[in-house]
Design a protein around this motif. Structure first.
Motif, PDB file in Angstrom:
ATOM      1  N   GLY A 292      34.864  -7.970 116.774  1.00  0.00           N
ATOM      2  CA  GLY A 292      34.785  -9.075 115.841  1.00  0.00           C
ATOM      3  C   GLY A 292      34.108  -8.794 114.522  1.00  0.00           C
ATOM      4  N   THR A 293      33.323  -7.736 114.409  1.00  0.00           N
ATOM      5  CA  THR A 293      32.577  -7.495 113.172  1.00  0.00           C
ATOM      6  C   THR A 293      33.278  -6.534 112.226  1.00  0.00           C
ATOM      7  OG1 THR A 293      31.255  -5.825 114.339  1.00  0.00           O
ATOM      8  CG2 THR A 293      30.319  -8.020 114.148  1.00  0.00           C
ATOM      9  N   ARG A 294      34.282  -5.815 112.708  1.00  0.00           N
ATOM     10  CA  ARG A 294      35.100  -4.939 111.862  1.00  0.00           C
ATOM     11  C   ARG A 294      36.562  -5.115 112.260  1.00  0.00           C
ATOM     12  NH1 ARG A 294      30.880  -1.840 113.700  1.00  0.00           N
ATOM     13  NH2 ARG A 294      29.517  -0.903 112.127  1.00  0.00           N
ATOM     14  N   THR A 295      37.475  -4.982 111.317  1.00  0.00           N
ATOM     15  CA  THR A 295      38.884  -4.987 111.712  1.00  0.00           C
ATOM     16  C   THR A 295      39.155  -3.726 112.526  1.00  0.00           C
ATOM     17  OG1 THR A 295      39.587  -3.889 109.679  1.00  0.00           O
ATOM     18  CG2 THR A 295      39.584  -6.299 109.685  1.00  0.00           C
ATOM     19  N   TRP A 296      40.116  -3.826 113.416  1.00  0.00           N
ATOM     20  CA  TRP A 296      40.304  -2.773 114.404  1.00  0.00           C
ATOM     21  C   TRP A 296      40.773  -1.457 113.789  1.00  0.00           C
ATOM     22  CZ3 TRP A 296      43.453  -6.484 118.025  1.00  0.00           C
ATOM     23  CH2 TRP A 296      42.618  -7.540 118.408  1.00  0.00           C
ATOM     24  N   GLU A 297      41.615  -1.550 112.755  1.00  0.00           N
ATOM     25  CA  GLU A 297      42.068  -0.303 112.126  1.00  0.00           C
ATOM     26  C   GLU A 297      40.923   0.388 111.382  1.00  0.00           C
ATOM     27  OE1 GLU A 297      43.219  -3.528 109.069  1.00  0.00           O
ATOM     28  OE2 GLU A 297      42.968  -3.310 111.248  1.00  0.00           O
ATOM     29  N   VAL A 298      39.963  -0.388 110.872  1.00  0.00           N
ATOM     30  CA  VAL A 298      38.794   0.212 110.219  1.00  0.00           C
ATOM     31  C   VAL A 298      37.925   0.923 111.255  1.00  0.00           C
ATOM     32  CG1 VAL A 298      36.651  -0.294 108.983  1.00  0.00           C
ATOM     33  CG2 VAL A 298      38.785  -1.378 108.270  1.00  0.00           C
TER      34      VAL A 298
ATOM     35  N   ARG B 172      31.382  -7.514 124.195  1.00  0.00           N
ATOM     36  CA  ARG B 172      31.610  -8.842 123.625  1.00  0.00           C
ATOM     37  C   ARG B 172      30.903  -9.043 122.293  1.00  0.00           C
ATOM     38  NH1 ARG B 172      29.369 -12.894 126.666  1.00  0.00           N
ATOM     39  NH2 ARG B 172      30.822 -14.400 125.769  1.00  0.00           N
ATOM     40  N   GLY B 173      29.863  -8.262 122.020  1.00  0.00           N
ATOM     41  CA  GLY B 173      29.138  -8.444 120.772  1.00  0.00           C
ATOM     42  C   GLY B 173      28.082  -9.526 120.873  1.00  0.00           C
ATOM     43  N   ASP B 174      27.236  -9.432 121.887  1.00  0.00           N
ATOM     44  CA  ASP B 174      26.221 -10.451 122.137  1.00  0.00           C
ATOM     45  C   ASP B 174      25.352 -10.697 120.901  1.00  0.00           C
ATOM     46  OD1 ASP B 174      24.378 -12.147 123.673  1.00  0.00           O
ATOM     47  OD2 ASP B 174      23.034 -10.427 123.622  1.00  0.00           O
ATOM     48  N   SER B 175      24.587  -9.698 120.479  1.00  0.00           N
ATOM     49  CA  SER B 175      23.701  -9.896 119.321  1.00  0.00           C
ATOM     50  C   SER B 175      24.469  -9.856 118.006  1.00  0.00           C
ATOM     51  CB  SER B 175      22.595  -8.842 119.315  1.00  0.00           C
ATOM     52  OG  SER B 175      23.115  -7.537 119.095  1.00  0.00           O
TER      53      SER B 175
ATOM     54  N   ARG C  69      26.294 -13.275 117.555  1.00  0.00           N
ATOM     55  CA  ARG C  69      25.460 -14.475 117.570  1.00  0.00           C
ATOM     56  C   ARG C  69      24.526 -14.561 116.366  1.00  0.00           C
ATOM     57  NH1 ARG C  69      25.265 -14.250 123.960  1.00  0.00           N
ATOM     58  NH2 ARG C  69      26.479 -16.123 124.416  1.00  0.00           N
ATOM     59  N   VAL C  70      23.947 -13.432 115.935  1.00  0.00           N
ATOM     60  CA  VAL C  70      23.042 -13.506 114.784  1.00  0.00           C
ATOM     61  C   VAL C  70      23.801 -13.811 113.496  1.00  0.00           C
ATOM     62  CG1 VAL C  70      21.308 -11.988 115.803  1.00  0.00           C
ATOM     63  CG2 VAL C  70      23.092 -11.009 114.365  1.00  0.00           C
ATOM     64  N   ALA C  71      25.123 -13.620 113.511  1.00  0.00           N
ATOM     65  CA  ALA C  71      25.949 -13.955 112.348  1.00  0.00           C
ATOM     66  C   ALA C  71      26.584 -15.341 112.495  1.00  0.00           C
ATOM     67  CB  ALA C  71      27.035 -12.895 112.152  1.00  0.00           C
ATOM     68  N   GLY C  72      26.143 -16.090 113.512  1.00  0.00           N
ATOM     69  CA  GLY C  72      26.639 -17.441 113.692  1.00  0.00           C
ATOM     70  C   GLY C  72      28.000 -17.537 114.334  1.00  0.00           C
ATOM     71  N   ARG C  73      28.413 -16.487 115.018  1.00  0.00           N
ATOM     72  CA  ARG C  73      29.722 -16.494 115.665  1.00  0.00           C
ATOM     73  C   ARG C  73      29.573 -16.429 117.181  1.00  0.00           C
ATOM     74  NH1 ARG C  73      30.710 -11.776 111.962  1.00  0.00           N
ATOM     75  NH2 ARG C  73      31.278 -12.655 109.937  1.00  0.00           N
ATOM     76  N   THR C  74      30.656 -16.686 117.877  1.00  0.00           N
ATOM     77  CA  THR C  74      30.680 -16.635 119.334  1.00  0.00           C
ATOM     78  C   THR C  74      31.112 -15.251 119.796  1.00  0.00           C
ATOM     79  OG1 THR C  74      31.288 -18.975 119.394  1.00  0.00           O
ATOM     80  CG2 THR C  74      31.675 -17.696 121.396  1.00  0.00           C
TER      81      THR C  74
ATOM     82  N   TYR D 169      16.791 -13.499 118.686  1.00  0.00           N
ATOM     83  CA  TYR D 169      17.353 -12.163 118.501  1.00  0.00           C
ATOM     84  C   TYR D 169      16.585 -11.311 117.493  1.00  0.00           C
ATOM     85  CZ  TYR D 169      21.352 -12.952 121.493  1.00  0.00           C
ATOM     86  OH  TYR D 169      22.144 -13.161 122.590  1.00  0.00           O
ATOM     87  N   SER D 170      15.634 -11.900 116.763  1.00  0.00           N
ATOM     88  CA  SER D 170      14.838 -11.081 115.853  1.00  0.00           C
ATOM     89  C   SER D 170      13.938 -10.117 116.621  1.00  0.00           C
ATOM     90  CB  SER D 170      13.996 -11.969 114.940  1.00  0.00           C
ATOM     91  OG  SER D 170      13.025 -12.693 115.673  1.00  0.00           O
TER      92      SER D 170
END
Length: 338
Positions: A67-73, A95-98, A101-106, A267-268
């Protein structure tokens, strides 16, 4: 058994690189880092310097997410590092727990992880991938390019998917009972999917803290340095409880019981020994989930994990004795398990 070192990419990056060099000198074969863009520095930039300053170390995130980078990147980044330094990267994904979530996403769904694994592995290994109607391939990639993709999992559906689709399985705890249960679930799923169960690499990741003796004072200090890990695992367990319920045949109560006293998580303080949100974690969980004590006790636990099918132990070194645990493993523990 292989050994990996897991670090956060706290500044200065030069210290992360230095510790990874130290790990390779001591017989570690993998160098892992967290990947959470808000909390720590960008790991892929640092991987390039780790690879340039080591000869054999394989590096990768524990774990990245779709979720934090496009897959081709993501695929291109791995493929570029492999082109520069040989096939010395591995893609750990979850899943990208931290990170989310720290970026306000699920955190990402399993379906999204499944799609991402296929795209990232194919592109980084020289194949094609469909990006929602557009088929692409990297024109610059070498014929021998390859990228293994290892998946982190705890819950029953994730364990099944890891066995069916991933090249490796990352289990972030070192409890023998839970390890045996989850490794069996992954391997059973691999066999049911027509795969060779032994082709799925099993990686157990947990904090390791070496003590000079097994006195109450030494063990108490080690526990305090590693208690944060029970809080980190507790985030994932809380999601499982929310999904499957507090008492479910699908999730072992040996995993869920301890989070009843959990009240929240900031998460800090994520992954840090002074995390104030992990006081709910009892000593028993620290002892079960982590590897603490004398070198002899570490060797005994790792021999047990090895018998259960674990191929790699990746130790988290987020505590006050990073150099000591790297050197201690190189002197005693790694030679005993080689």
């Amino acid at each position: 058994m292989d050994f990996g070192l897991v670090l956060q990419t706290d500044p200065p990056a030069a210290q992360v690189i230095s510790l990874m060099k130290r790990a390779e000198r001591n017989g570690f074969t993998y160098g892992w880092t967290f990947d959470s863009a808000v909390l720590w520095q960008e790991p892929f930039v640092i991987y390039s310097q780790i690879l340039a300053n080591t000869d054999r170390l394989i590096v990768g995130p524990m774990v990245t997410n779709p979720g934090t980078r496009t897959w081709e990147v993501t695929a291109s980044t791995f493929a570029t590092l492999n082109d520069m330094y040989g096939n010395r990267t591995v893609c750990g994904i979850g899943r990208g727990d931290s990170a989310m979530r720290v970026a306000g996403r699920t955190p990402n769904t399993l379906a999204r992880i499944s799609e991402a694994m296929k795209v990232i592995r194919s592109l980084a290994s020289g194949g094609e991938a469909d990006l929602g109607g557009t088929t692409i391939r990297f024109p610059w990639i070498k014929p021998d390019a390859q990228l293994p993709v290892w998946m982190a999992a705890y819950g029953p559906k994730a364990l099944k998917m890891a066995g069916e689709e991933a090249d490796g399985f990352i289990l972030q705890l070192a409890d023998p009972y839970l390890t045996e249960t989850m490794v069996k679930a992954v391997r059973d799923a691999a066999a049911a999917a027509g795969r060779d169960p032994s082709s799925v690499t099993i990686c157990v990741a947990a904090p390791a803290y070496l003590t000079q003796d097994d006195s109450p004072a030494s063990l108490a200090h080690a526990r305090e340095q590693c208690r944060w890990f029970g809080g980190m695992v507790g985030n994932h367990v809380a999601d499982l409880v929310a999904k499957y319920g507090e008492h479910s045949d699908l999730v072992p109560e040996a995993l869920t019981e301890y989070i009843k006293a959990r009240e929240g998580y900031d998460y800090s303080h994520h992954g840090r020994a002074d995390n104030p949100d992990t006081t709910f974690v009892p000593d028993e969980i620290v002892d079960r989930f982590c590897v603490i004590g004398t070198a002899r006790q570490h060797i005994a636990r790792l021999e047990e994990l090895k018998r259960l099918g674990v191929d790699q132990f990746a130790l988290y070194a987020m505590h006050d004795a990073r150099e000591e645990v790297i050197d201690g493993y190189g002197t005693t523990v790694i030679p005993a398990l080689s």
